[in-house]
Write a protein that holds these residues in place. Structure first.
Motif, short mmCIF file in Angstrom:
data_model
loop_
_atom_site.label_atom_id
_atom_site.label_comp_id
_atom_site.label_asym_id
_atom_site.label_seq_id
_atom_site.Cartn_x
_atom_site.Cartn_y
_atom_site.Cartn_z
N THR A 262 68.31 81.30 47.89
CA THR A 262 68.07 80.12 47.04
C THR A 262 66.61 80.09 46.64
OG1 THR A 262 67.71 78.77 49.03
CG2 THR A 262 69.93 78.77 48.08
N ASP A 263 66.37 79.53 45.49
CA ASP A 263 65.01 79.40 44.98
C ASP A 263 64.25 78.34 45.78
OD1 ASP A 263 63.05 79.94 42.65
OD2 ASP A 263 63.22 77.75 42.73
N ARG A 264 63.05 78.68 46.22
CA ARG A 264 62.28 77.77 47.05
C ARG A 264 62.01 76.44 46.34
NH1 ARG A 264 59.86 80.12 51.56
NH2 ARG A 264 59.92 82.40 51.58
N ALA A 265 61.78 76.53 45.05
CA ALA A 265 61.41 75.32 44.31
C ALA A 265 62.64 74.52 43.88
CB ALA A 265 60.58 75.70 43.08
N GLY A 266 63.59 75.19 43.27
CA GLY A 266 64.73 74.47 42.71
C GLY A 266 65.91 74.33 43.65
N GLY A 267 66.00 75.18 44.65
CA GLY A 267 67.09 75.09 45.61
C GLY A 267 68.40 75.67 45.10
N HIS A 268 68.41 76.27 43.91
CA HIS A 268 69.66 76.83 43.39
C HIS A 268 69.83 78.28 43.85
CE1 HIS A 268 66.49 77.88 40.50
NE2 HIS A 268 67.20 78.98 40.27
N GLU A 269 71.08 78.72 43.89
CA GLU A 269 71.37 80.08 44.33
C GLU A 269 70.85 81.09 43.31
OE1 GLU A 269 75.29 82.90 44.94
OE2 GLU A 269 75.39 80.85 45.74
N THR A 270 70.20 82.14 43.83
CA THR A 270 69.69 83.19 42.94
C THR A 270 70.43 84.51 43.11
OG1 THR A 270 67.97 83.66 44.60
CG2 THR A 270 67.39 82.17 42.77
N TRP A 271 70.58 84.98 44.36
CA TRP A 271 71.23 86.28 44.59
C TRP A 271 72.12 86.21 45.83
CZ3 TRP A 271 70.02 88.77 40.35
CH2 TRP A 271 68.73 88.69 39.81
N ARG A 272 72.98 87.21 45.93
CA ARG A 272 73.77 87.43 47.15
C ARG A 272 73.50 88.87 47.61
NH1 ARG A 272 78.35 83.88 49.03
NH2 ARG A 272 77.74 81.90 48.08
N ALA A 273 73.57 89.06 48.92
CA ALA A 273 73.21 90.37 49.46
C ALA A 273 74.02 90.69 50.71
CB ALA A 273 71.72 90.40 49.80
N SER A 274 74.05 91.95 51.02
CA SER A 274 74.64 92.43 52.28
C SER A 274 73.51 92.82 53.22
CB SER A 274 75.52 93.65 52.01
OG SER A 274 74.72 94.76 51.62
N ARG A 275 73.87 93.17 54.44
CA ARG A 275 72.87 93.67 55.38
C ARG A 275 72.20 94.93 54.83
NH1 ARG A 275 73.10 91.64 60.65
NH2 ARG A 275 71.81 93.42 61.28
N ALA A 276 73.00 95.78 54.16
CA ALA A 276 72.46 97.01 53.61
C ALA A 276 71.46 96.76 52.49
CB ALA A 276 73.60 97.89 53.09
#
Length: 731
Positions: free
Chosen positions: A671-685
């Protein structure tokens, strides 16, 4: 011959579950021998190979006087030395055991082990209890190795000595292929198990005796640390031939042997030599890796009054020959095994073994140290399995009545044992390479080098085919990335991705794959399908580079052939199927081994360095190569373009990462530190390239301004390495 050459086995799939890739876990040589000299402190200063990177072993081997070498080896067989006298005046059985134990560590699960690099010279293998006293066999070979020098590697010499030993005693040989280049340090990426005790220290076995090997961890085949196969006394020392038979089957399956090959190998190996247990095992000194400086690498030195040689040698603890003619190829093994009833006895060293009841004097063996003395023969529990198990019994009866069939089966199985880890036949060197193509060699018909005009024409057709960058990249990667440098199997050559079982692997997205392959087949013209698949990747990659605003050429080398179904042993390719593939962000289920460790293991098998692995993961993410259009790690707004966006956005400090609930720490959201909206999704890899300091250091290089072109060039170089990893015909 102290061969634990039975095998320990059970039922179930040879490679089950998620343990296949435990290569990065387990104990190290430093754990076993904490006082050993840490030579690897010099590793950062350069390679341990004194021959240098430019040394061409194939060229050196081809200059070898091969027949003179064989003549010298033949003479060695009966040149008994007082410091380690030959049983029966013949070293042949000793060298057969040495070759067998060099090759017998091979396992199909990850292709590691085997004789391909001469690892028997180094710890831990040189100090396994099952390899007891083989240090003496290697010392016996030293004058010959010194004489022929760089023209023959230790790895080749081990196997050739075994072949010559068999021939010198009248046994059948199918052929020999040289080409095994030596390494000069232990291979550190092989998982041998995680126990902290050896087989002879009372450690519990790795399996539940009632379940067999179906729960055995990962690629391992032996049921105790320090064994090549099975405990010859029975599973965990339990002299139960039926349990031993169960485990033998599973063990040999894990090293690519069927049950008939298993019987042939065991019987053929035990037609020669003896086991050694005529003394007190408590008097043996340390193994080579733990001995003192004065011992000069000689292990297992006995404090027995005779020095523990000749009559008083102790190795496995079992004592005696299997047959009455231990230095001659014969039909006696099956005759003695099947015709006599046996009783369980103990050797002088206390090991459990089986002895014929009321054995005829003519069926007794000469004493190894005095031919005028007759002693009973013996069988191990693993041998008794060939008599007591119903399936093994049928095979044994067949070989007993058809000796020619047995000879042929043994010769072929021995050749397979000693060459299974060498990869395709094109890597074999020397005048005794068999002409016959064998199915386990994964034969591929010779390809035709396409002209530049043909390549250009097919490239244009692929570009106009409607196939996307993602589809072309996925297909080329799926084909080439099956390669593993451990046993040189897999790869793009042969285009086996269009055959069973690879075409139906879930990781390859079968529906998408079928569509791409059909279109490539339609437009490939004179090119092989193998070439068309790789060329498709070139077309996709070149478009991605152009669209990103770069001008970087993607090389292509044609000449691959197409394998047929008849040339493909489908079952044997099952072990190549990825259970996880971080390069495609593929993880169908949670595994015991961390996802990032799986990634490192796959990269190691591909022969990739840390920068190569890093740049490939980052590039494949932005190219849309994730399995099933999975968005994890797709850190870009320019999908399908080869940019360094993955690294730039991963390292962007405006993101706050958090594990997704109920994902078992396998999925994360930013999530974006400022806006709190979701930016990306990721795996452990994905996230490991930001969390691990060493990987982050490389990722930072690719994220830096001014390194955009470097990233593209490095990706292309690493991509081309994977596409051509199996091209031994052009190396």
């Amino acid at each position: 011959m102290d061969v634990a050459t039975g095998s320990t086995a059970g039922g179930g799939c040879p490679m089950h579950g998620d343990g296949r890739v435990r290569a990065l876990l387990g104990r190290t040589n430093r754990d076993w021998w904490p006082d050993a000299l840490a030579v690897d402190i010099l590793s950062p200063n350069g390679s341990a190979n004194p021959m240098g990177e430019d040394f061409d072993y194939a060229e050196a081997f081809n200059a070898l006087d091969y027949h003179a070498l064989k003549a010298d080896l033949t003479a060695l067989m009966t040149d008994s030395q007082p410091w380690w006298p030959a049983d029966y005046g013949h070293y042949g059985p000793f060298f057969i055991r040495m070759a067998w134990h060099a090759a017998g560590t091979y396992r199909t699960g990850d292709g590691r082990g085997g004789a391909n690099s001469g690892q028997q010279r180094f710890a831990p293998l040189n100090s396994w209890p099952d390899n007891g006293n083989l240090d003496k066999a290697r010392r016996l070979l030293w004058p010959i190795k010194q004489k022929y020098g760089q023209n023959v590697s230790w790895a080749d010499l081990f196997i050739l000595a075994g072949n010559v030993a068999i021939e010198s005693m009248g046994g059948p040989i199918f052929g020999f292929g040289g080409g095994r280049a030596d390494v000069y340090e232990p291979e550190k990426d092989i998982y041998w198990g995680d126990e902290d005790k050896w087989v002879n220290e009372g450690v519990q076995t790795r399996i539940d005796p009632d379940r067999g090997l179906q729960d055995l961890d990962g690629p391992l085949a032996a049921i105790q640390m320090g064994l090549i196969y099975v405990n010859p006394e029975g599973p965990g020392g339990n002299p139960d031939p039926l349990q031993s038979a169960r485990d033998i089957k599973a063990t040999f399956e894990r090293m690519a042997m069927n049950h008939e090959e298993t019987v042939a190998l065991t019987a053929g190996g035990h037609t020669f030599g003896k086991a050694h247990g005529n003394g007190d095992p408590s008097l043996l000194g340390a193994a080579p890796a733990g001995c003192d400086l004065a011992s000069q690498g000689f292990g297992w030195v006995s404090s027995h009054e005779s020095g523990g040689i000749g009559e008083h040698t102790v190795t496995s603890g079992l004592e005696g020959a299997w047959v009455n003619t231990p230095t001659q190829w014969s039909e006696n093994y099956f005759r003695l095994l099947l015709d006599y009833d046996y009783e369980l006895v103990h050797s002088p060293a206390g090991a459990q073994q089986w002895q014929p009841i009321n054995q005829k004097p003519e069926d007794m063996a000469p004493a190894a140290w005095d031919a005028s003395i007759k002693v009973p023969t013996m069988m191990t529990t693993a041998d008794m399995a060939l008599k007591m198990d119903p399936e093994f019994r049928v095979i044994s009866e067949k070989f007993r009545t058809d000796h020619e069939s047995f000879k042929d089966a043994f010769a072929r199985a021995w050749f397979k044992l000693c060459h299974r880890d060498m990869g395709p036949k094109v890597r074999y060197l020397g005048p005794e390479v068999p002409a016959e193509d064998l199915i386990w060699q994964d034969p591929v018909p010779a390809g035709t080098m396409p002209s530049d005009a043909d390549v250009a024409a097919v490239k244009a057709k692929i570009a106009a085919s409607g196939l996307t960058v993602s589809q072309l990249i996925k297909t080329a990667w799926a084909s080439a990335s099956t390669y593993r440098k451990s046993d040189h199997r897999g790869g793009a050559n042969g285009a086996r991705i269009r055959l069973d079982p690879q075409k139906d692997w879930d990781v390859n997205e079968p529906a998408m794959l079928a569509k791409v392959l059909a279109k490539l087949d339609e437009v490939r013209g004179p090119l092989s399908m193998a070439d068309a698949i790789v060329l498709g990747g070139v077309v996709g990659l070149e478009k991605a580079i152009r669209d990103a605003g770069f001008d970087v050429e993607v090389p292509f080398t044609g000449g691959r052939g197409d394998a047929t179904e008849a040339q493909t042993e489908a079952d044997s390719f099952a072990v190549l199927e990825p259970q996880a593939d971080a390069f495609r962000n593929y993880l169908p289920r949670k595994l015991r081994v961390k996802t990032e460790e799986m990634m490192l293991d796959r990269a190691a098998l591909l022969g990739l360095s840390v920068p190569e692995m890093t740049v490939l993961v980052g590039g494949l993410r932005v190219l849309g190569a994730n399995h099933g259009e999975r968005g994890h790690g797709h850190f870009t707004k320019r999908s399908g373009q080869l940019t360094n966006d993955f690294f730039v956005n991963l390292l962007e400090m405006t993101n706050v990462w958090k594990a997704v609930e109920d994902s078992d720490d396998e999925e994360y959201v930013a999530t974006d530190r400022a806006g709190g909206h979701e930016t990306w999704r990721a795996s452990r890899a994905d996230l490991v390239f930001g969390s691990n300091a060493e990987l982050r250091a490389v990722a930072e290089v690719y994220a830096e301004k001014g390194h955009e072109t470097k990233f593209v060039k490095d990706f292309v170089k690493a991509w081309n390495k994977v596409m051509n990893a199996d091209r031994f015909d052009v190396k």
